[in-house]
Motif scaffolding. Structure first.
Motif, short mmCIF file in Angstrom:
data_model
loop_
_atom_site.label_atom_id
_atom_site.label_comp_id
_atom_site.label_asym_id
_atom_site.label_seq_id
_atom_site.Cartn_x
_atom_site.Cartn_y
_atom_site.Cartn_z
N THR A 104 0.83 -1.21 0.00
CA THR A 104 0.00 0.00 0.00
C THR A 104 0.86 1.26 0.00
O THR A 104 0.61 2.20 -0.76
N LEU A 105 1.90 1.26 0.85
CA LEU A 105 2.81 2.41 0.89
C LEU A 105 3.51 2.59 -0.45
O LEU A 105 3.65 3.72 -0.94
N ALA A 106 3.97 1.50 -1.04
CA ALA A 106 4.67 1.58 -2.32
C ALA A 106 3.76 2.20 -3.38
O ALA A 106 4.18 3.12 -4.10
N PHE A 107 2.53 1.73 -3.46
CA PHE A 107 1.58 2.27 -4.43
C PHE A 107 1.36 3.77 -4.18
O PHE A 107 1.48 4.59 -5.10
N GLY A 108 1.04 4.14 -2.95
CA GLY A 108 0.71 5.53 -2.63
C GLY A 108 1.89 6.48 -2.80
O GLY A 108 1.74 7.56 -3.39
N ILE A 109 3.04 6.09 -2.30
CA ILE A 109 4.21 6.97 -2.39
C ILE A 109 4.64 7.12 -3.85
O ILE A 109 5.00 8.22 -4.29
N PHE A 110 4.61 6.03 -4.60
CA PHE A 110 4.95 6.13 -6.01
C PHE A 110 4.02 7.09 -6.74
O PHE A 110 4.47 7.92 -7.52
N ARG A 111 2.72 7.00 -6.46
CA ARG A 111 1.79 7.91 -7.13
C ARG A 111 2.11 9.37 -6.79
O ARG A 111 2.04 10.24 -7.66
N ILE A 112 2.48 9.63 -5.54
CA ILE A 112 2.83 11.00 -5.14
C ILE A 112 4.03 11.50 -5.95
O ILE A 112 4.00 12.59 -6.52
N PHE A 113 5.10 10.70 -6.01
CA PHE A 113 6.28 11.13 -6.76
C PHE A 113 6.00 11.23 -8.26
O PHE A 113 6.50 12.14 -8.93
N ASP A 114 5.20 10.33 -8.79
CA ASP A 114 4.89 10.36 -10.22
C ASP A 114 4.05 11.58 -10.59
O ASP A 114 4.23 12.15 -11.66
N ILE A 115 3.18 11.99 -9.71
CA ILE A 115 2.35 13.17 -9.97
C ILE A 115 3.13 14.46 -9.68
O ILE A 115 3.12 15.40 -10.47
N TRP A 116 3.81 14.50 -8.54
CA TRP A 116 4.52 15.70 -8.09
C TRP A 116 5.73 15.98 -8.98
O TRP A 116 6.05 17.13 -9.28
N LYS A 117 6.45 14.95 -9.39
CA LYS A 117 7.62 15.03 -10.26
C LYS A 117 8.72 15.96 -9.74
O LYS A 117 9.12 16.92 -10.41
N PRO A 118 9.26 15.66 -8.54
CA PRO A 118 10.39 16.48 -8.05
C PRO A 118 11.62 16.26 -8.95
O PRO A 118 11.71 15.26 -9.66
N ALA A 141 11.10 8.05 -10.29
CA ALA A 141 10.06 8.12 -9.25
C ALA A 141 10.06 6.85 -8.41
O ALA A 141 9.86 6.89 -7.19
N ALA A 142 10.33 5.71 -9.04
CA ALA A 142 10.40 4.44 -8.31
C ALA A 142 11.62 4.40 -7.38
O ALA A 142 11.55 3.87 -6.27
N VAL A 143 12.73 4.97 -7.83
CA VAL A 143 13.93 5.05 -6.98
C VAL A 143 13.61 5.90 -5.75
O VAL A 143 13.91 5.51 -4.61
N TYR A 144 12.98 7.06 -5.96
CA TYR A 144 12.58 7.91 -4.83
C TYR A 144 11.64 7.16 -3.89
O TYR A 144 11.75 7.27 -2.66
N THR A 145 10.72 6.41 -4.46
CA THR A 145 9.78 5.63 -3.65
C THR A 145 10.53 4.60 -2.81
O THR A 145 10.27 4.47 -1.61
N SER A 146 11.44 3.89 -3.42
CA SER A 146 12.21 2.86 -2.70
C SER A 146 13.01 3.48 -1.57
O SER A 146 13.06 2.93 -0.46
N LEU A 147 13.66 4.60 -1.83
CA LEU A 147 14.42 5.29 -0.77
C LEU A 147 13.51 5.73 0.38
O LEU A 147 13.86 5.59 1.55
N THR A 148 12.35 6.25 0.03
CA THR A 148 11.38 6.67 1.05
C THR A 148 10.91 5.48 1.87
O THR A 148 10.80 5.58 3.11
N LEU A 149 10.65 4.36 1.22
CA LEU A 149 10.21 3.16 1.94
C LEU A 149 11.29 2.66 2.90
O LEU A 149 10.98 2.23 4.02
N TYR A 150 12.55 2.74 2.48
CA TYR A 150 13.63 2.32 3.38
C TYR A 150 13.76 3.26 4.56
O TYR A 150 14.02 2.81 5.68
#
Length: 156
Positions: A104-118, A141-150
């Motif tokens: 759930t976190l992976a899905f949600g955080i990825f969507r945030i980075f994919d939409i926000w596009k830092p 965006a997936a790399v950012y998500t993985s780092l955030t999850l860690y």
């Protein structure tokens, strides 16, 4: 040209039709990618499978997204969601834990980075053309998500 679901390249590029669902086709594509990833994890429980799947899907995706983009004459058409699906495969290659919370976190955080596009996601999205650009911004965006999850995993 319209998306042709009888064309296997278009069918994959639009995530087996999930990219045609409105609103938010990227979210639907990400959800499909998450469901496929959960199924594959339950069948294999193999990080190596996800790494291989990510590499093969990324390389194929560069071609499929480029071809579909050319056929529709729209760069990074919102209906193209193969890039979201492959990004989810990447994230599953490096999840800290394999359970409902992290899915759930992976899905949600990825969507945030994919939409926000830092940075540099937006830069890649704008400056790198073709299938590589379509695929690469979602991988970042997936790399950012993985780092955030860690980080989340280390804190909690």
């Amino acid at each position: 040209m319209k998306i042709n679901l009888k064309n296997p390249i278009h069918l994959l590029a639009v995530g087996f039709g999930s990219g045609l669902i409105k609103p938010a086709p990227g979210t639907w594509g990400s959800l499909l990618g998450t469901l496929i990833a959960i199924l594959i994890w339950n069948l294999t429980a193999s990080i190596a499978v996800f790494i291989a799947l990510t590499v093969v899907s990324f390389l194929f995706g560069c071609y499929a997204c480029q071809k579909t983009s050319e056929d529709t004459q729209i760069h990074d058409d919102g209906r193209i969601v193969w890039d979201e699906i492959v990004a989810i495969f990447f994230i599953f290659s490096f999840l800290p834990q394999y359970n409902f919370i992290y899915y759930t976190l992976a899905f949600g955080i990825f969507r945030i980075f994919d939409i926000w596009k830092p940075y540099p996601i937006r830069y890649i999205d704008v400056k790198i053309s073709g299938g590589l650009g379509i695929m690469l911004d979602d991988i970042v965006a997936a790399v950012y998500t993985s780092l955030t999850l860690y980080c989340f995993f280390r804190i909690f």
